[in-house]
Design an enzyme around this catalytic site. Structure first.
Site, PDB file in Angstrom:
ATOM      1  N   ASP A  80     -50.712  36.979 -15.081  1.00 57.15           N
ATOM      2  CA  ASP A  80     -51.330  37.549 -13.868  1.00 57.15           C
ATOM      3  C   ASP A  80     -50.465  37.322 -12.630  1.00 57.15           C
ATOM      4  O   ASP A  80     -50.977  37.223 -11.518  1.00 57.15           O
ATOM      5  CB  ASP A  80     -52.731  36.953 -13.629  1.00 57.15           C
ATOM      6  CG  ASP A  80     -53.616  37.032 -14.856  1.00 57.15           C
ATOM      7  OD1 ASP A  80     -53.728  38.132 -15.417  1.00 57.15           O
ATOM      8  OD2 ASP A  80     -54.186  35.999 -15.258  1.00 57.15           O
TER       9      ASP A  80
ATOM     10  N   LYS B  44     -47.297  38.013  -4.098  1.00 65.90           N
ATOM     11  CA  LYS B  44     -48.535  37.658  -3.402  1.00 65.90           C
ATOM     12  C   LYS B  44     -48.335  36.610  -2.302  1.00 65.90           C
ATOM     13  O   LYS B  44     -49.222  35.791  -2.044  1.00 65.90           O
ATOM     14  CB  LYS B  44     -49.600  37.194  -4.396  1.00 65.90           C
ATOM     15  CG  LYS B  44     -50.152  38.336  -5.247  1.00 65.90           C
ATOM     16  CD  LYS B  44     -51.476  37.960  -5.893  1.00 65.90           C
ATOM     17  CE  LYS B  44     -52.170  39.167  -6.480  1.00 65.90           C
ATOM     18  NZ  LYS B  44     -53.503  38.873  -7.004  1.00 65.90           N
TER      19      LYS B  44
ATOM     20  N   SER C   8     -47.265  42.981  -1.170  1.00 63.12           N
ATOM     21  CA  SER C   8     -48.512  43.729  -1.349  1.00 63.12           C
ATOM     22  C   SER C   8     -48.457  44.386  -2.725  1.00 63.12           C
ATOM     23  O   SER C   8     -47.399  44.415  -3.362  1.00 63.12           O
ATOM     24  CB  SER C   8     -48.695  44.792  -0.247  1.00 63.12           C
ATOM     25  OG  SER C   8     -48.202  46.052  -0.669  1.00 63.12           O
TER      26      SER C   8
ATOM     27  N   THR D 139     -51.438  31.663 -25.951  1.00 62.53           N
ATOM     28  CA  THR D 139     -51.546  32.891 -26.729  1.00 62.53           C
ATOM     29  C   THR D 139     -50.887  32.671 -28.086  1.00 62.53           C
ATOM     30  O   THR D 139     -50.414  31.575 -28.380  1.00 62.53           O
ATOM     31  CB  THR D 139     -50.920  34.079 -25.968  1.00 62.53           C
ATOM     32  OG1 THR D 139     -51.315  35.301 -26.586  1.00 62.53           O
ATOM     33  CG2 THR D 139     -49.405  33.982 -25.903  1.00 62.53           C
TER      34      THR D 139
ATOM     35  N   HIS E  22     -51.886  45.118 -17.062  1.00 59.94           N
ATOM     36  CA  HIS E  22     -51.025  45.334 -15.915  1.00 59.94           C
ATOM     37  C   HIS E  22     -51.663  46.386 -15.019  1.00 59.94           C
ATOM     38  O   HIS E  22     -52.079  47.438 -15.496  1.00 59.94           O
ATOM     39  CB  HIS E  22     -49.635  45.823 -16.346  1.00 59.94           C
ATOM     40  CG  HIS E  22     -48.790  44.755 -16.950  1.00 59.94           C
ATOM     41  ND1 HIS E  22     -47.600  45.018 -17.586  1.00 59.94           N
ATOM     42  CD2 HIS E  22     -48.949  43.415 -17.017  1.00 59.94           C
ATOM     43  CE1 HIS E  22     -47.069  43.881 -18.017  1.00 59.94           C
ATOM     44  NE2 HIS E  22     -47.877  42.907 -17.683  1.00 59.94           N
TER      45      HIS E  22
ATOM     46  N   SER F  29     -42.384  40.057  -3.100  1.00 55.61           N
ATOM     47  CA  SER F  29     -43.422  41.088  -3.047  1.00 55.61           C
ATOM     48  C   SER F  29     -44.498  40.691  -2.042  1.00 55.61           C
ATOM     49  O   SER F  29     -44.996  39.567  -2.068  1.00 55.61           O
ATOM     50  CB  SER F  29     -44.042  41.268  -4.433  1.00 55.61           C
ATOM     51  OG  SER F  29     -45.173  42.106  -4.372  1.00 55.61           O
TER      52      SER F  29
END
Length: 431
Positions: free
Chosen positions: A13, A332, A416, A240, A41, A414
């Site tokens: 995530d 973020k 946004s 996982t 995604h 990044s």
């Protein structure tokens, strides 16, 4: 031409979808190399939201070849539905734009049933937090040499033989868990019915990609989930069922290790986790709630609320090492806007001993408490920033400190969900 692997460097995530989409413009081929449709995604393109689970993110970009490699486990019914959904959004998907490796193992309904039954039967404290979609049992069958693979769909006799082999294993398990026996004929009929819709995309992906590589084409390897969920190097057993680290990229599509030129680790500016397992920097206070609300931290696949915490530099340094990360994409950053003080975990205290890594043993992981370093926050907005000049000085200092602590440079920043709101420092595809 450089080939780039994109891997999550936390618990998933991290925002891989946007970065893969951003990089896909520079790539000729986008390949999924592990995982199943348990990871999601989310892409935002010109204001339209695309939610992908099984398909590579490159499908939304015209003129690109998208590949599902042999390292993936594939639910054929889910894939057909997802293709229909994406087509309804105006995306063209055909055998010219999508290939599935012939040796890709299939997720069958029996895998999901077993997955959910096990989770329901697990006692408190032993639940893994699986999505219940059958990914783990499908990988078990792969390793146990009883998978039904894509190529098996082409011949009825072969298909029946492989189904029978799987049922010899699954029927006793189902009896022990109180699940009804498998209807063999119904399962074979269902696979026979779905077969033409899958086989049209089947190809010797290893051969195609080796030829593409020799021709100088750029390949983007798209990872799912995150390195802390890796079956070997994650927080076992709360992981996982596949290898998530960058080394799997070559194995998962049929290329040699020299096919990887650059590994981009995707790192959120704070930390989140879905499901059970250790999380040293988890916040269960107002700060944690604020991170979750500002970051819209709900799972693409399950809708489950994500656990939130401060940035853990010790863990990211660890995953950068195990994946051989060349540079990171920090995502973020804008979620941290407005915090007066920010904390970064620089190590752990384990029973009075300071560690600069998370130990392997689950009981020791549970006893680790974070050692924090504090930094001043910023009040100005970083959302939508497209250059360093757009960032507050305190935000730049935060990014630089992250680089120092994880011992890895920032290649992309990044600010946004929009793909254009990205600050490029180093182009991973640069020759």
């Amino acid at each position: 031409m450089a080939n780039v692997v994109v891997v999550g460097a936390q618990w998933g995530d991290e925002g891989k979808g946007k970065i893969v989409d951003w990089l896909s413009e520079r790539a000729d081929v986008i390949a999924r190399f592990q995982g199943g449709h348990n990871a999601g995604h989310t892409l935002v393109i010109d204001g339209e939201v695309f939610k992908l689970h099984a398909l590579p993110s490159g499908v939304v970009r015209g003129g690109k070849l998208s590949v599902i490699g042999n390292g993936v486990v594939l639910d054929p019914w889910h894939l057909v539905k997802e293709i229909a959904t994406i087509r309804d959004q105006g995306v063209d998907i055909s055998p010219e734009t999508l290939m599935i490796a012939e040796n890709t193992p299939l997720i069958l309904p029996i895998h999901g049933e077993l997955d959910r039954a096990r989770e329901e039967a697990a006692s408190s404290g032993t639940k893994i937090g699986t999505t219940g979609r059958g990914i783990g049992p499908a990988y078990e069958d792969k390793v146990g040499r009883r998978s039904v693979r894509v190529a098996d769909l082409a011949d009825r006799a072969t298909l029946e033989a492989h189904v029978d082999r799987a049922l010899q294993h699954h029927d006793p398990l189902r009896r022990g868990l109180g699940i009804d026996p498998i209807d063999r004929n119904a399962l074979i009929d269902a696979l026979t019915e779905i077969a033409p819709q899958i086989l049209q995309y089947a190809a010797p992906v290893w051969k195609v990609l080796n030829e593409k590589r020799k021709a100088g084409k750029r390949i983007l390897f798209e990872g799912a989930q995150g390195a802390l969920l890796d079956i070997d190097f994650g927080t076992y057993p709360f992981v996982t069922s596949s290898n998530v680290i960058a080394g799997q990229a070559a194995t998962g599509v049929g290329l040699g290790p020299n096919a990887i030129d650059y590994t981009l680790g995707i790192v959120k500016a704070y930390t989140t986790r879905v499901g059970e397992g250790p999380f040293p920097t988890e916040l269960e206070d107002a700060d944690g709630q604020r991170l979750g609300e500002r970051g819209h931290e709900f799972g693409t696949t399950t809708g489950r609320k994500r656990r939130c915490g401060w940035f853990d530099a010790a863990l990211v340094r660890q995953t950068c090492a195990t994946s051989g990360v060349t540079g990171i994409s920090l995502t973020k950053l804008d979620v941290l806007d407005g915090f007066e003080t920010l904390k970064i975990c620089v190590g752990y205290d384990l029973d009075g001993t300071r560690l600069d890594y998370l130990p392997t043993a689950a009981d020791q992981q549970a006893r680790c408490t974070p050692i924090y370093e504090e930094m001043p926050g910023w009040s100005d907005s970083t959302e939508g920033a497209r250059s360093w000049a757009d960032l507050p000085a305190a935000a730049i200092k935060y990014v630089r400190r992250v680089e120092e602590l994880i011992q890895c440079p920032v290649a992309l920043l990044s600010t946004s969900p929009e793909r254009e709101d990205t600050i490029l420092v180093t182009d991973p595809f640069a020759d």
